[in-house]
Design a protein around this motif. Structure first.
Motif, PDB file in Angstrom:
ATOM      1  N   ILE A 264       0.784  -0.744   0.287  1.00 23.10           N
ATOM      2  CA  ILE A 264      -0.222   0.099   0.005  1.00 23.10           C
ATOM      3  C   ILE A 264       0.702   1.237  -0.096  1.00 23.10           C
ATOM      4  O   ILE A 264       0.352   2.547  -0.483  1.00 23.10           O
ATOM      5  N   ARG A 265       2.178   1.745   0.855  1.00 24.30           N
ATOM      6  CA  ARG A 265       2.855   2.325   1.189  1.00 24.30           C
ATOM      7  C   ARG A 265       3.237   2.308  -0.440  1.00 24.30           C
ATOM      8  O   ARG A 265       3.586   3.929  -0.823  1.00 24.30           O
ATOM      9  N   ASN A 266       3.848   1.697  -1.014  1.00 21.22           N
ATOM     10  CA  ASN A 266       4.642   1.655  -2.445  1.00 21.22           C
ATOM     11  C   ASN A 266       3.581   1.978  -3.649  1.00 21.22           C
ATOM     12  O   ASN A 266       4.335   3.027  -4.194  1.00 21.22           O
ATOM     13  N   LEU A 267       2.303   1.518  -3.627  1.00 21.02           N
ATOM     14  CA  LEU A 267       1.433   1.970  -4.657  1.00 21.02           C
ATOM     15  C   LEU A 267       0.598   3.846  -4.586  1.00 21.02           C
ATOM     16  O   LEU A 267       0.453   4.067  -5.304  1.00 21.02           O
ATOM     17  N   LEU A 268       0.823   4.038  -3.400  1.00 16.98           N
ATOM     18  CA  LEU A 268       0.138   5.296  -2.902  1.00 16.98           C
ATOM     19  C   LEU A 268       2.091   6.400  -3.312  1.00 16.98           C
ATOM     20  O   LEU A 268       1.451   7.005  -4.513  1.00 16.98           O
ATOM     21  N   GLY A 269       3.171   5.780  -3.072  1.00 16.88           N
ATOM     22  CA  GLY A 269       4.127   7.285  -3.573  1.00 16.88           C
ATOM     23  C   GLY A 269       4.370   6.867  -5.014  1.00 16.88           C
ATOM     24  O   GLY A 269       5.058   7.881  -5.635  1.00 16.88           O
ATOM     25  N   GLU A 270       4.179   5.634  -5.470  1.00 13.58           N
ATOM     26  CA  GLU A 270       3.721   5.574  -7.634  1.00 13.58           C
ATOM     27  C   GLU A 270       2.446   6.028  -8.177  1.00 13.58           C
ATOM     28  O   GLU A 270       2.554   6.030  -8.719  1.00 13.58           O
ATOM     29  N   PHE A 271       1.533   6.037  -7.093  1.00 12.60           N
ATOM     30  CA  PHE A 271       0.298   6.490  -7.814  1.00 12.60           C
ATOM     31  C   PHE A 271      -0.083   8.067  -8.858  1.00 12.60           C
ATOM     32  O   PHE A 271       0.376   9.238  -8.703  1.00 12.60           O
ATOM     33  N   GLU A 272      -0.769   8.097 -10.109  1.00 16.78           N
ATOM     34  CA  GLU A 272      -0.907   8.441 -11.065  1.00 16.78           C
ATOM     35  C   GLU A 272      -1.854   8.264 -11.475  1.00 16.78           C
ATOM     36  O   GLU A 272      -2.183   7.041 -11.355  1.00 16.78           O
ATOM     37  N   TYR A 273      -2.390   9.382 -11.803  1.00 17.27           N
ATOM     38  CA  TYR A 273      -4.410   8.714 -12.524  1.00 17.27           C
ATOM     39  C   TYR A 273      -3.089   8.666 -14.346  1.00 17.27           C
ATOM     40  O   TYR A 273      -2.625   8.674 -14.742  1.00 17.27           O
ATOM     41  N   SER A 274      -3.794   7.458 -13.883  1.00 12.74           N
ATOM     42  CA  SER A 274      -3.818   6.764 -15.925  1.00 12.74           C
ATOM     43  C   SER A 274      -4.977   7.102 -16.721  1.00 12.74           C
ATOM     44  O   SER A 274      -6.069   6.977 -16.600  1.00 12.74           O
TER      45      SER A 274
END
Length: 164
Positions: A93-103
């Motif tokens: 969850i931490r990693n994904l939120l750090g990389e989150f961008e709208y796509s």
């Protein structure tokens, strides 16, 4: 130590996290940054990813310490035992939120009870079951997290695994 799930009063997630951190406890409230539009301006705000939930990493014998924070209601239980989240799930969850961008999204029709795989956003690689379908979003039961979440189809890629 294990990660437990705390259930909080409505809209108290960030305050609970702050209070528990002040007590020196290991706490995590995953947050998404969203652009909010007012009549005169736009503002970036952080909103909890999981409403009314905060994760706490604590020894079982010290779980009572969480109730020192105003806004904590109870621990989430699963099969009559406190629900435990694996370290790798918290880290994901931490990693994904750090990389989150709208796509960009791929248009696909979804129906109730379809099994789906989320392919982008903060819940990447999570499987779920569609419980409700709206114009731009679906409500999905993520069994691994024991939560229903709303997936915005405008900003997350989702693919159907099976029907029924």
């Amino acid at each position: 130590m294990a990660w437990y799930v705390l259930y909080t009063k409505s809209r108290q997630e960030k305050k609970v996290e702050e209070q528990l951190l002040e007590l020196g406890l290991d706490v995590y409230c995953p947050k998404l940054k969203k652009v909010k539009q007012w009549s005169d301006r736009k503002k970036i705000v952080e909103e909890p990813l999981f409403r009314s939930y905060v994760f706490i990493n604590i020894e079982e014998k010290e779980r009572h310490l969480a109730f020192k924070a105003f806004g904590v209601v109870k621990y989430l239980y699963w099969l009559e035992r406190p629900a435990i989240v694996k370290d790798k799930e918290i880290e994901a969850i931490r990693n994904l939120l750090g990389e989150f961008e709208y796509s960009e999204i791929e248009v696909e029709q979804f129906e109730r009870e379809d099994r789906i795989l989320i392919k982008s956003g903060p819940l990447t690689d999570k499987e779920g079951i569609v419980k409700k379908v709206d114009d731009n979003s679906i409500e999905v039961l993520i069994e691994a997290l024991q939560m229903k979440v709303r997936v915005d189809l405008r900003s997350n890629k989702v693919s159907k695994l099976t029907s029924g």
